[in-house]
Design a protein around this motif. Structure first.
Motif, mmCIF file in Angstrom:
data_model
loop_
_atom_site.group_PDB
_atom_site.id
_atom_site.type_symbol
_atom_site.label_atom_id
_atom_site.label_comp_id
_atom_site.label_asym_id
_atom_site.label_seq_id
_atom_site.Cartn_x
_atom_site.Cartn_y
_atom_site.Cartn_z
ATOM 1 N N ASP A 11 0.739 -1.582 0.340
ATOM 2 C CA ASP A 11 0.094 0.130 -0.002
ATOM 3 C C ASP A 11 0.166 0.652 -0.028
ATOM 4 O O ASP A 11 1.898 1.790 1.109
ATOM 5 C CB ASP A 11 -1.117 -0.119 1.150
ATOM 6 C CG ASP A 11 -2.078 0.805 0.955
ATOM 7 O OD1 ASP A 11 -1.814 2.313 0.488
ATOM 8 O OD2 ASP A 11 -3.096 0.562 1.357
ATOM 9 N N HIS A 12 0.601 2.306 -1.276
ATOM 10 C CA HIS A 12 1.728 2.965 -1.318
ATOM 11 C C HIS A 12 1.217 4.122 -0.064
ATOM 12 O O HIS A 12 2.279 5.589 0.163
ATOM 13 C CB HIS A 12 1.657 4.147 -1.957
ATOM 14 C CG HIS A 12 -0.335 4.785 -2.644
ATOM 15 N ND1 HIS A 12 -0.967 3.921 -2.676
ATOM 16 C CD2 HIS A 12 -0.443 6.080 -2.306
ATOM 17 C CE1 HIS A 12 -2.379 4.680 -2.375
ATOM 18 N NE2 HIS A 12 -1.645 5.956 -2.617
ATOM 19 N N ARG A 13 0.116 3.511 0.389
ATOM 20 C CA ARG A 13 0.367 5.326 2.137
ATOM 21 C C ARG A 13 1.067 5.037 3.200
ATOM 22 O O ARG A 13 1.580 5.386 3.672
ATOM 23 C CB ARG A 13 -1.463 5.580 2.645
ATOM 24 C CG ARG A 13 -2.020 5.695 1.230
ATOM 25 C CD ARG A 13 -3.331 5.575 1.492
ATOM 26 N NE ARG A 13 -4.225 4.241 1.605
ATOM 27 C CZ ARG A 13 -5.433 3.719 1.517
ATOM 28 N NH1 ARG A 13 -6.125 5.281 1.660
ATOM 29 N NH2 ARG A 13 -5.563 2.492 0.849
ATOM 30 N N ARG A 14 1.023 3.272 3.153
ATOM 31 C CA ARG A 14 2.428 2.545 4.184
ATOM 32 C C ARG A 14 3.494 3.090 3.653
ATOM 33 O O ARG A 14 4.168 2.828 4.641
ATOM 34 C CB ARG A 14 1.427 1.231 4.092
ATOM 35 C CG ARG A 14 2.987 0.927 5.199
ATOM 36 C CD ARG A 14 2.039 -0.860 5.672
ATOM 37 N NE ARG A 14 2.952 -1.609 6.199
ATOM 38 C CZ ARG A 14 2.928 -2.652 6.479
ATOM 39 N NH1 ARG A 14 1.280 -3.519 6.003
ATOM 40 N NH2 ARG A 14 3.360 -4.258 7.021
ATOM 41 N N LEU A 15 3.721 2.713 2.147
ATOM 42 C CA LEU A 15 4.930 2.880 2.321
ATOM 43 C C LEU A 15 5.843 4.080 1.780
ATOM 44 O O LEU A 15 7.333 4.359 2.479
ATOM 45 C CB LEU A 15 5.174 2.402 0.802
ATOM 46 C CG LEU A 15 5.001 0.627 0.636
ATOM 47 C CD1 LEU A 15 5.325 -0.223 -0.541
ATOM 48 C CD2 LEU A 15 6.653 -0.121 1.420
ATOM 49 N N GLY A 16 4.818 4.893 1.715
ATOM 50 C CA GLY A 16 5.467 6.930 2.052
ATOM 51 C C GLY A 16 5.415 6.707 3.050
ATOM 52 O O GLY A 16 6.859 7.896 3.467
#
Length: 653
Positions: A256-261
């Motif tokens: 999930d890009h929000r988590r990785l971000g």
């Protein structure tokens, strides 16, 4: 005595049969338990549906898209039954199937807890084992109101008779009203619901399901209505399919890009700024700059001219373009300035690019004229659909508009589609299919002839690419048909990437002209093209595709030097200087942490290369290479290490 002629169509054969009145779809399909529903004359029907003369019947298995949809819709009914068993006071909203699952909305006094979901799932399993049958009944409006008198939301839907969104249409459909009873084996009614159907024959035909999460949802999607509690679930044709899907969800959550971000310190969404409006941190800014710089270079090589346009404009511009007629709900409200003049934040760049074209006289010798801009736009997405960088309220489009003659359109579309696909491949996406979106007569401008010409041009260009072409009927924008590039990522998810639209309408609205070779004034064709879609969304797609482990050319930090002790820091700083002179982004970890912790830190940050140095390396003028995979190559001469890294970056490995 047989008096009906029907046709049974399967992938293997098509056979005509004579059957008696009262014959059902199940009677002619046979004993295959994998078949859960029938397609009769193209319409999904229960297997208990009685056939008429001339009907064409197709079996639909549970592992087909339509079969899965019916399995999931039936699972939503089982969920609602379980909820009302446990909470008799619960009022029913809607319960449609959705991509990969289903949901059902309930009006309850308290939100559901994780413990509630566990209990409800157990109750659903008990209902499934009972093998309750789904029975369809046609009812009058008065009968439906009498039977569902205690269900206020169902009574509201009865009044609509046709529904608005997909959930409502699943409930009431159009024309007649139907109720589905869940029948126990003794024939008694265990539960019932207003529903269009169809459904699987019995609850035993829902072999694998799981409840996933809860959320708040406004009735019929309007904040003016009561807030209900929504339960999401998933259902599949087998336990193996469910297990595979749940494993996929675990992997998707990791990506999930929000988590990785947040983990990689790339971007954030500060509350002080507002929903759907991102700020990029230094490391995210590096990735974004590299993405944009490479795109700029490729566009310059392809003959594009760069323009810049403002973020807001007088409303008159969007009256001319038609956006205030067709897209006002997606725009931010106007600001009243200059003695009542209305200004809007731009949702699109195309009207302003038309003004660039129209700023002076144009000759056929200038065409095709390819204008390109990284233009930031603003769209007022509802709070419920805002989702990180993939559905934002403010974002930057890599927007191009190509103005050409009608005769130039085929060649321009050919080169444009090839350019788009090649550039996407450079960023690491290579599994594509194409989607052709055609006109919605209720939401479009222009003549049928213009639309047909534009649609045919796109279709021909798409077919030349040799990729699968899928039709999206009625999915075009109001001004022209569209080809969209659909890309599959590393775990098989599909993302809409680039879009190409042929527009013969806006040039007329803006009175765009060029002087032809014979001296006459002619109208250009306008081709809209967004390659990334938006920089933010493309950033998110790549972040999830690579699970944060960007290839070296895109990585914010490409190399980390890790000294075994403080005595080796200076040596690695000299190595870092050589790399920086070659344009490599490199850090040296001179912190007090032990070497193993420094390695773990670099691995967590998904740095492509670690260069480790100790006494032996210093003595040999070498470094020990440690790759992101954990592999290590010791004693590599510094010049060789620099050459290997520079080559990998240059070749975009």
């Amino acid at each position: 005595m047989p008096n009906l002629r029907i046709t049974v169509a399967t992938p293997a054969e098509r056979a005509e049969r004579e059957v008696a009145e009262g014959t059902t779809a199940a009677d002619v399909i046979g004993e295959d338990r994998a078949v859960v529903v029938a397609r009769v004359n193209g319409v999904l029907r229960d297997l208990s549906h009685e056939l008429a003369d001339g009907d064409v019947v197709e079996p639909v298995r549970a592992d087909e898209p339509d079969g899965r949809m019916v399995v999931r819709h039936s699972a939503a009914h089982v969920l609602a039954q379980a909820v009302q068993d446990a909470h008799p006071e619960a009022k029913l909203g809607i319960g449609p199937p959705v991509a990969n699952g289903f949901y059902y909305d309930f009006d309850v006094a308290q939100p559901f807890t994780p413990e509630d979901l566990q209990a409800l799932e157990k109750r659903m399993q008990a209902i499934q084992k009972e093998g309750q049958a789904f029975r369809r009944r046609v009812v009058t409006e008065d009968e439906a109101r009498a039977e569902l008198a205690s269900e206020p939301y169902k009574l509201e839907l009865i009044g609509l008779k046709g529904g608005g969104d997909s959930g409502e249409s699943v409930e009431v459909g159009g024309g007649e009203l139907t109720i589905y009873d869940n029948l126990k084996r003794d024939g008694s009614t265990a539960w019932k619901d207003l529903c269009r159907g169809p459904h699987v024959p019995t609850t035993r035909h829902i072999p694998a399901f799981a409840l996933q999460r809860t959320a708040a949802a406004y009735w019929r999607g309007s904040e003016k209505n009561p807030q209900l509690q929504r339960i999401y679930g998933t259902a599949w044709e087998s336990r193996d399919a469910l297990k595979e899907h749940l494993a996929f969800l675990v992997e998707a959550e990791k990506r999930d890009h929000r988590r990785l971000g947040a983990e990689l310190d790339l971007f954030s969404f500060p509350d002080e700024i507002g929903s759907g409006l991102a700020v990029f941190h230094p490391r995210g800014g590096i990735i974004r700059r590299v993405m944009e710089d490479y795109s700029r270079r490729r566009h310059e090589e392809a003959g594009y001219s760069f323009v810049n346009t403002p973020h807001l404009t007088k409303g008159k511009l969007f009256e001319v373009s038609g956006h205030l007629d067709w897209y006002a709900e997606g725009m931010y409200p106007p600001m009243e300035l200059d003695e009542g003049q209305r200004y809007y934040l731009k949702p699109m760049n195309c009207p302003m690019h038309n003004l660039v074209f129209r700023a002076r006289g144009r000759s056929y010798r200038e065409l095709p004229l390819r204008l390109f801009e990284f233009g930031t736009v603003y769209r007022y997405e509802k709070s419920g659909v805002v989702q990180g960088l993939t559905r934002a309220r403010g974002f930057t489009q890599d927007d191009a508009h190509i103005y050409c003659t009608l005769e130039q359109v085929p060649d321009e579309l050919d080169s444009l589609l090839s350019f788009v696909l090649d550039l996407l491949r450079d960023y690491g996406l290579d599994d594509f299919y194409l989607e052709l979106s055609t006109r919605d007569p209720e939401k479009s401008i222009g003549t049928d002839e213009v639309w047909a010409e534009a649609t045919d041009a796109l279709r021909v260009a798409a077919e030349k690419q040799g990729l699968e072409l899928v039709l999206d009927e009625g999915g075009a924008a109001f001004y022209g048909p569209k080809i969209s590039v659909q890309a599959r990522d590393a775990i098989g998810r599909t993302w809409q990437m680039s879009t190409i639209q042929v527009d013969l309408n806006l040039p007329e609205r803006f009175d765009l002209e060029y002087q032809a070779a014979d001296g006459t004034r002619q109208r250009p064709v306008m081709i809209h093209r967004a390659l990334f879609g938006s920089v933010e969304r493309f950033f998110a797609v790549l972040l999830e595709h690579y699970a944060g482990a960007f290839p070296a050319w895109l990585a914010p930090v490409q190399v980390v030097g890790i000294p075994i002790s403080d005595a080796h820091v200076g040596y690695l700083q000299d190595v870092a200087a050589k790399l920086r002179s070659q344009g490599v982004r490199v850090d040296v970890d001179a912190s007090d942490d032990r070497m193993q912790k420094k390695i773990r830190t670099a691995q967590k940050q998904k740095v492509p290369y670690m260069l480790i140095a100790g006494d032996d390396d210093v003595a040999k003028g070498a470094v020990s290479f440690r790759y992101r995979s954990g592999e290590q190559n010791n004693g590599v001469p510094v010049d060789d290490a620099v050459a290997e890294i520079v080559a990998a970056i240059a070749e975009r490995r």
